[in-house]
Design a protein around this motif. Structure first.
Motif, PDB file in Angstrom:
ATOM      1  N   MET A 173       0.860  -1.169   0.000  1.00 35.74           N
ATOM      2  CA  MET A 173       0.000   0.000   0.000  1.00 35.74           C
ATOM      3  C   MET A 173       0.910   1.236   0.000  1.00 35.74           C
ATOM      4  N   GLY A 174       0.529   2.229  -0.762  1.00 35.75           N
ATOM      5  CA  GLY A 174       1.303   3.458  -0.817  1.00 35.75           C
ATOM      6  C   GLY A 174       0.864   4.451   0.249  1.00 35.75           C
ATOM      7  N   PRO A 175       1.654   5.482   0.489  1.00 33.15           N
ATOM      8  CA  PRO A 175       1.333   6.465   1.525  1.00 33.15           C
ATOM      9  C   PRO A 175      -0.010   7.166   1.318  1.00 33.15           C
ATOM     10  N   ALA A 176      -0.323   7.569   0.091  1.00 31.90           N
ATOM     11  CA  ALA A 176      -1.579   8.280  -0.148  1.00 31.90           C
ATOM     12  C   ALA A 176      -2.775   7.381   0.145  1.00 31.90           C
ATOM     13  N   GLU A 177      -2.676   6.124  -0.253  1.00 26.42           N
ATOM     14  CA  GLU A 177      -3.776   5.180  -0.015  1.00 26.42           C
ATOM     15  C   GLU A 177      -3.963   4.925   1.480  1.00 26.42           C
ATOM     16  N   GLY A 222      13.388   2.470  -5.845  1.00 29.79           N
ATOM     17  CA  GLY A 222      13.411   3.885  -6.213  1.00 29.79           C
ATOM     18  C   GLY A 222      13.270   4.816  -5.020  1.00 29.79           C
ATOM     19  N   GLY A 223      13.134   4.251  -3.816  1.00 29.66           N
ATOM     20  CA  GLY A 223      13.023   5.056  -2.598  1.00 29.66           C
ATOM     21  C   GLY A 223      11.604   5.371  -2.170  1.00 29.66           C
ATOM     22  N   ALA A 224      10.601   4.917  -2.916  1.00 29.59           N
ATOM     23  CA  ALA A 224       9.206   5.173  -2.547  1.00 29.59           C
ATOM     24  C   ALA A 224       8.829   4.337  -1.328  1.00 29.59           C
ATOM     25  N   ARG A 225       8.051   4.939  -0.446  1.00 30.98           N
ATOM     26  CA  ARG A 225       7.581   4.221   0.741  1.00 30.98           C
ATOM     27  C   ARG A 225       6.442   3.281   0.357  1.00 30.98           C
ATOM     28  N   THR A 226       6.502   2.060   0.885  1.00 27.24           N
ATOM     29  CA  THR A 226       5.418   1.095   0.704  1.00 27.24           C
ATOM     30  C   THR A 226       5.130   0.453   2.052  1.00 27.24           C
ATOM     31  N   TYR A 227       3.863   0.268   2.320  1.00 21.70           N
ATOM     32  CA  TYR A 227       3.429  -0.275   3.604  1.00 21.70           C
ATOM     33  C   TYR A 227       2.959  -1.711   3.425  1.00 21.70           C
ATOM     34  N   ALA A 228       3.658  -2.621   4.106  1.00 22.23           N
ATOM     35  CA  ALA A 228       3.286  -4.035   4.118  1.00 22.23           C
ATOM     36  C   ALA A 228       2.083  -4.211   5.061  1.00 22.23           C
ATOM     37  N   PRO A 229       1.419  -5.365   5.035  1.00 23.30           N
ATOM     38  CA  PRO A 229       0.266  -5.572   5.912  1.00 23.30           C
ATOM     39  C   PRO A 229       0.560  -5.293   7.398  1.00 23.30           C
ATOM     40  N   GLY A 230       1.732  -5.690   7.886  1.00 24.43           N
ATOM     41  CA  GLY A 230       2.070  -5.408   9.286  1.00 24.43           C
ATOM     42  C   GLY A 230       2.217  -3.921   9.558  1.00 24.43           C
ATOM     43  N   ASP A 231       2.734  -3.188   8.578  1.00 24.02           N
ATOM     44  CA  ASP A 231       2.852  -1.738   8.711  1.00 24.02           C
ATOM     45  C   ASP A 231       1.471  -1.082   8.750  1.00 24.02           C
TER      46      ASP A 231
END
Length: 116
Positions: free
Chosen positions: A1-5, A33-42
């Protein structure tokens, strides 16, 4: 999941997620590329942080509490951890109220005469 979502799902700004990242509360993974992504635990941690912030928990308290919640393996452990935190806050609040009552009971000084 991305930060905006994620921000949209939680009803917070993306700057809030960056702040939580800087504070070590919810640290997303980074793509090549340095983009933040959120795993299910995050995402789970972000939901917990969001709810506890709404309940009045400060960042410092969450820094202490989140590792304990992450170690909990059963719901009962989570409930016990939160109950212990609430009991600590209650005890400190009562001590502050007792102290305030003692201070209020002190005789007032008359600034013109230097006496009570």
């Amino acid at each position: 999941m991305g930060p905006a979502e994620l921000a949209g799902a939680l009803g917070v700004r993306t700057s809030t997620l960056r702040h939580w990242d800087a504070e070590g509360l919810v640290v997303p993974r980074r793509s090549s590329g340095g983009a933040r992504t959120y795993a299910p635990g995050d995402v789970r941690d972000a939901r917990i942080v969001s709810q506890l912030r709404k309940a009045g928990y400060g960042i410092g308290a969450l820094r202490v509490l989140l590792p304990q919640l992450r170690r909990a393996r059963r719901w009962e452990e989570v409930v016990a951890t939160l109950a212990a935190r609430d009991a600590d806050v209650d005890a400190r609040s009562r001590a502050l109220l007792r102290g305030a009552a003692l201070i209020a009971a002190l005789p007032a000084r008359d600034p013109d005469r230097g006496t009570a």
